[in-house]
Motif scaffolding. Structure first.
Motif: not given
Length: 159
Positions: A72-89
């Motif tokens: 997921t990608l979430a952003g606002g006026p002062r910051s952005v946050q990115l959450t990604v699935a862990e690639p390590d099985p």
């Protein structure tokens, strides 16, 4: 082929559980197995699995979340946050979180965009260069911690 025994089922379905402990995830997977094993054969067929998923919204959501979640990608006026699935099985089901102090208002606040002027392609390219430096953690982003340095950087970007 087309059937899954209890041990294999539990191993494959445990990561779908949101239970907080290993034991609870195993127990939930075992319960799913018991519900799916319609004929009591001790194995689950693809047909039994699909029948159960079509009537169990929670299980269907778990499968979709587990198989399709990328991030997921979430952003606002002062910051952005990115959450990604862990690639390590080995860490299946976990996520990586990233944060950057760059938001939708940053180009105006830092003087990269003039609020009174139209944003040109050249200015957008400078903003893109700046964003790449922030995302890739190039020292340029460390210099922008306070506004004075940000204004100095925006002047450098305009040159």
């Amino acid at each position: 082929i087309g059937q899954m025994e209890q041990d294999e089922f539990i191993e494959r379905f445990m990561p779908l559980s949101r239970q907080p402990t290993f034991e609870r995830r195993a127990w939930e997977a075992l319960e799913w197995f018991r519900v799916m094993d319609e004929d009591g054969s001790g194995t689950i067929t693809v047909s039994e699995m699909l029948n159960c998923m079509l009537v169990s919204e929670d299980l269907l959501q778990a499968v979709i979340r587990h198989r399709l979640f990328v991030g997921t990608l979430a952003g606002g006026p002062r910051s952005v946050q990115l959450t990604v699935a862990e690639p390590d099985p080995e860490k299946e089901g976990e996520v990586q979180m990233h944060y950057a102090k760059v938001g939708t208002r940053s180009p105006v606040v830092w003087g990269l965009f003039n609020a009174q002027e139209e944003v040109t392609r050249e200015v957008l390219l400078r903003w893109e260069t700046f964003l790449v430096s922030v995302i890739e953690n190039v020292p340029l982003s460390a210099e922008l911690e306070d506004l004075d340095k940000a204004q100095h950087m925006s002047q450098l970007l305009r040159e």
